[in-house]
Design an enzyme around this catalytic site. Structure first.
Site, PDB file in Angstrom:
ATOM      1  N   GLN B 148      -3.892   3.964   8.647  1.00  0.00           N
ATOM      2  CA  GLN B 148      -5.056   3.391   7.966  1.00  0.00           C
ATOM      3  C   GLN B 148      -5.696   2.329   8.851  1.00  0.00           C
ATOM      4  OE1 GLN B 148      -3.878   1.346   4.398  1.00  0.00           O
ATOM      5  NE2 GLN B 148      -5.729   0.131   4.396  1.00  0.00           N
ATOM      6  N   SER B 183      -0.467  -0.141  11.034  1.00  0.00           N
ATOM      7  CA  SER B 183       0.937   0.292  11.008  1.00  0.00           C
ATOM      8  C   SER B 183       1.018   1.717  11.525  1.00  0.00           C
ATOM      9  CB  SER B 183       1.491   0.293   9.586  1.00  0.00           C
ATOM     10  OG  SER B 183       1.303  -0.957   8.994  1.00  0.00           O
ATOM     11  N   GLU B 266      -2.485   1.742  -3.777  1.00  0.00           N
ATOM     12  CA  GLU B 266      -1.296   1.128  -3.196  1.00  0.00           C
ATOM     13  C   GLU B 266      -0.106   1.531  -4.053  1.00  0.00           C
ATOM     14  OE1 GLU B 266      -2.890  -3.064  -2.475  1.00  0.00           O
ATOM     15  OE2 GLU B 266      -1.549  -2.665  -0.809  1.00  0.00           O
TER      16      GLU B 266
END
Lengths: 376, 427
Positions: B148, B183, B266
């Site tokens: 992302q 990440s 999330e």
């Protein structure tokens, strides 16, 4: 998983909230605060008794409604929200629970119906000195059925019809000699002198016992373990009162922060205040969840009760003390005036967090019960 | 009030337990982390910062992919996804049950969560049918990993402050700029990115959302070494990276709306157990000696432990309340927003205090430290990052204040001015 109150219990909560909004507004709370002659609101007490709340968790055979401890938790939260100036905690969370758990059949028949109907007010007398009550600092003693000694503070002692007193069953104070005794208010050997408290809507007095008639409650020498047990039960109920009061402290802080403007904007738009209120919210949610767990343990007679009760108590005392204190801070100058209501919560928060033992003591209880649980 | 599964939940849990027991090794002690054995989160770091180097990192990745494939074959790799893309077609409560059970086993983590949890669901809402068919099944099986690309050096807490340029050129877009805190960019095959397509529009209006192949020419990935010594995050530089307009998700200028879909997905944190917590320091205090004997006998220690206990269990019971809501088919209340806020600070406090109790030995930061395998030393570093990643403490307090308590937003000059006229402190 069903970690929530039932729909019926939620309905009871809504009814209780509406009832107390009507019968116990702030002017009623202030009328008790400002009148040193009045120890509690007799009208509110009658109304509450008529609703059956005093008999919520007392079995039907003894004149109660025979509902469970969860229902009592629901009512406790609402009493805490409304700052109800009544001896409910002394009479119901403590006295009634002692009799229910440790009274003999005769004592249950004699006292529970009158407690359930609100005709009698009961209380419990333990503390004698500054500091944490322990078997070694209880000096009151009973000889040949006559009790002598001094107790202070005794919550609602001035209005109590019947008092459970912790006293030594012989002249040597130690763990094994502490027992519980019932004393009636009219005994000629009993004298009272009133004390001022942090929160005059929840009064206390000192009681002097001089050879008063004392009837044993529960087994001789088992006083301390009975007290620990009933304090655990009461701690869950107190924690619901505390969560209720903490929530209203936050609600009122928020309301004020939206009404009050400074530097051209609502003070509730400043991050310093928003973050403070977020912290209040976090503490209250944690306390509410810990209280729920306590309620579960209480209502199922779980072995978890000592740990669950201490956790609920520590968390709720923290949430209420913090929220009531920061509610004053958010109000600024008016927050510490007599006119604004902030101090009502600030008083009640500290008083409740001391009534059945300090936060410090309950933290110690929590860890020692965790140690015991791990050994078992 | 009870803590029992419904009959259907109990059956599902049994099914999960059977799958895990057959395919993974069970954890035993409280100091074991789920990924102690097998690939660790730390191993998901960039090869040069991982013990064992590239070989270990590659091996960890392979093992994670093997595990993911097993999960996918059994149907458990994406509980919430519809069956047509390889998901389980399950409910949030089933997702919670899966997470609870999986935590009891040593299984790899840290590779596929962002794709399956956030990016896949974004494609389901905004993507074209052919793209969903092409990409989603391989996301589940772990054959293709996604990252992302949102945060930038000047767009962290203020995420919509994105500066990455997206200029339209015929049927293509040309991207120039920098992303950060990405990440897994070092092993990701694909990414989703938000970029600024119209700097003269208001901040939230001039953004456009794309997906892209991470091997597209012009993309350069540089790992960021964290205070823990490993690198799980990256800087990603874009110079004249050309991507077809067919890889746009949502309309031009609608990128913020699409990004919100990603952010709202999330992962449900309710199933996640806390890491370093009360239980670990409680164990440690039974081993460590302080001035007056065992730490657990010291009254100051006991007072502090009680605070952490009620925070820890308060959070756990709050999750129970959320799970109850899920189980009844309701949306969990805002109480979930408190979880990371409390957990991260508690971990930092617990770690720092445990090191203090260890006294001079607290400085030893390797496997030779006998107390709970170095847990507190690691926690001391990890917690500092945890208080920032995924929303700083301050942002979380704002969220609670604004969305839960309904307090007003702060003064927002950025809502009134075109993006290119906003003060940035740099020009």
């Amino acid at each position: 998983m069903n970690f929530d109150f039932s729909d019926d219990q939620k309905l009871l909560r809504d009814q209780a909230r509406k009832f107390l909004q009507d019968k116990c507004d702030r002017s009623l709370v202030r009328s008790i605060l400002e009148d040193s002659e009045q120890n509690y609101s007799e009208n509110l007490w009658k109304d509450i008794a008529e609703m059956g709340w005093t008999g919520t968790a007392i079995p039907e055979e003894y004149g109660g409604l025979g509902l469970g401890m969860l229902e009592l938790c629901v009512i406790a939260e609402e009493l805490g929200r409304s700052l109800a100036p009544t001896p409910f905690s002394s009479s119901i969370y403590l006295f009634a629970e002692f009799i229910k758990s440790y009274g003999n059949e005769e004592q249950k028949k004699k006292y529970l119906p009158k407690i359930a109907s609100g005709e009698f007010i009961g209380t419990f007398a333990l503390s004698e000195t500054n500091g944490t009550p322990r078997p070694s600092n209880i000096k009151a003693s009973v000889n040949d059925g006559k009790l002598s000694g001094e107790k202070a503070p005794v919550n609602d002692g001035e209005v109590a019809d019947i008092i459970i007193v912790a006293a030594n069953s012989d002249n040597n104070a130690n763990h094994n000699s502490l027992s519980l005794y019932l004393v009636e208010k009219d005994d000629p050997g009993l004298s009272k002198s009133s004390l001022e408290t942090l929160d005059p809507t929840r009064p206390a007095c000192s009681l002097n016992f001089s050879n008063v008639n004392a009837e044993q409650l529960g087994n001789r020498g088992e006083g301390w373990s009975m007290i620990e047990d009933i304090f655990n039960r009461a701690a869950v109920l107190f924690s619901f009162e505390q969560v209720g009061g903490a929530q209203v402290s936050l609600d009122e802080a928020k309301k004020y922060s939206l009404e009050r403007f400074a530097f051209g904007r609502q003070i509730g738009s400043f991050q310093a205040l928003k973050h403070k209120m977020a912290d209040m919210y976090v503490k209250i949610e944690l306390a509410r969840s810990n209280a729920y767990y306590g309620a579960w343990a209480l209502s199922t007679d779980s072995n978890e009760l000592p740990v669950a009760a201490a956790g609920a108590r520590v968390s709720a005392s923290d949430a209420y003390n913090y929220s009531s204190q920061e509610n004053i801070q958010i109000h600024g100058g008016v927050g510490f005036t007599w006119e604004y209501d902030c101090h009502l919560f600030y008083r009640r928060a500290k008083l409740l967090s001391l009534n059945i033992g300090s936060t410090r003591q309950w933290k110690e209880n929590l860890i020692s019960n965790l140690e015991k649980r791990n050994i078992v | 009030m009870d803590f029992n599964d419904s009959p259907q939940e109990a059956e599902f849990r049994k099914e999960i337990q059977k799958f895990l027991e057959t395919n993974a090794e069970k954890r035993s002690t409280i100091a074991d982390k789920p990924n102690d054995k097998g690939p660790q989160i730390a191993v998901a770091g960039a090869p040069e910062t991982v013990r064992g180097g590239k070989e270990a990192a590659d091996e960890a990745l392979e093992r994670a992919k093997e595990w993911q494939k097993k999960k996918a074959d059994a149907g458990f790799a994406a509980i919430l996804w519809p069956k047509e893309f390889g998901g389980y077609g399950g409910s949030p409560i089933q997702q919670v049950i899966y997470s609870q059970e999986e935590h009891n086993f040593f299984v790899p983590s840290g590779y596929f969560e962002i794709g399956i949890g956030m990016l896949g669901p974004t494609m389901m809402v905004w993507g074209k049918d052919e793209d969903k068919k092409r990409y989603l099944p391989k996301m589940i099986t772990g054959e293709e990993i996604w990252c992302q690309l949102f945060s930038e050096p000047s767009a962290g807490s203020d995420l919509a402050g994105i500066k990455m340029k997206a200029e339209k050129n015929g049927d293509e877009w040309v991207l120039n700029g920098q992303k950060v805190w990405t990440s897994g960019a070092h092993f990701a095959d694909y990414g989703m990115i938000v970029a600024r397509s119209d700097p003269s529009a208001l901040k939230h209006k001039g953004l456009t959302y794309f997906f892209l192949d991470m091997k597209t020419p012009g993309i350069e990935v540089k790992p960021i070494k964290q205070i823990s010594g490993t690198a799980n995050f990256n800087e990603v530089f874009f110079s004249d990276v050309r991507i077809p307009d067919s890889q746009r998700l949502g309309a031009e200028g609608e990128g913020w709306k699409v990004a919100l879909t990603t952010l709202m997905n999330e992962r449900l944190a309710v199933g996640d157990p806390p890491g370093l917590d009360f239980d670990q320091i409680f164990e440690a205090t039974k081993e460590i000696e302080v001035e007056d004997g065992l730490a657990i006998k010291n009254s100051e220690v006991r007072q502090k432990m009680a605070d952490w206990y009620v925070q820890s269990r308060g959070l756990q019971y709050t999750k129970f309340r959320s799970i109850t809501a899920l189980s009844k088919g309701q949306t969990p209340g805002p109480e979930l927003s408190i979880s990371k806020l409390v957990t991260a600070s508690k971990m930092q406090d617990v770690s720092a205090y445990a090191l203090d109790l260890m006294d001079m030995s607290g400085t030893i930061h390797n496997d030779k430290n006998p107390i709970l395998k170095n847990l507190f030393q690691n926690g001391y570093f990890f917690s500092a990052a945890m208080r920032i990643a995924g929303g700083t403490d301050e942002v979380l307090r704002n969220i609670i204040a604004e969305r839960v308590l309904g307090l007003p937003q702060d003064e927002r000059p950025d809502k009134k001015l075109p993006f290119n006229e906003l003060p940035s402190g740099k020009n």
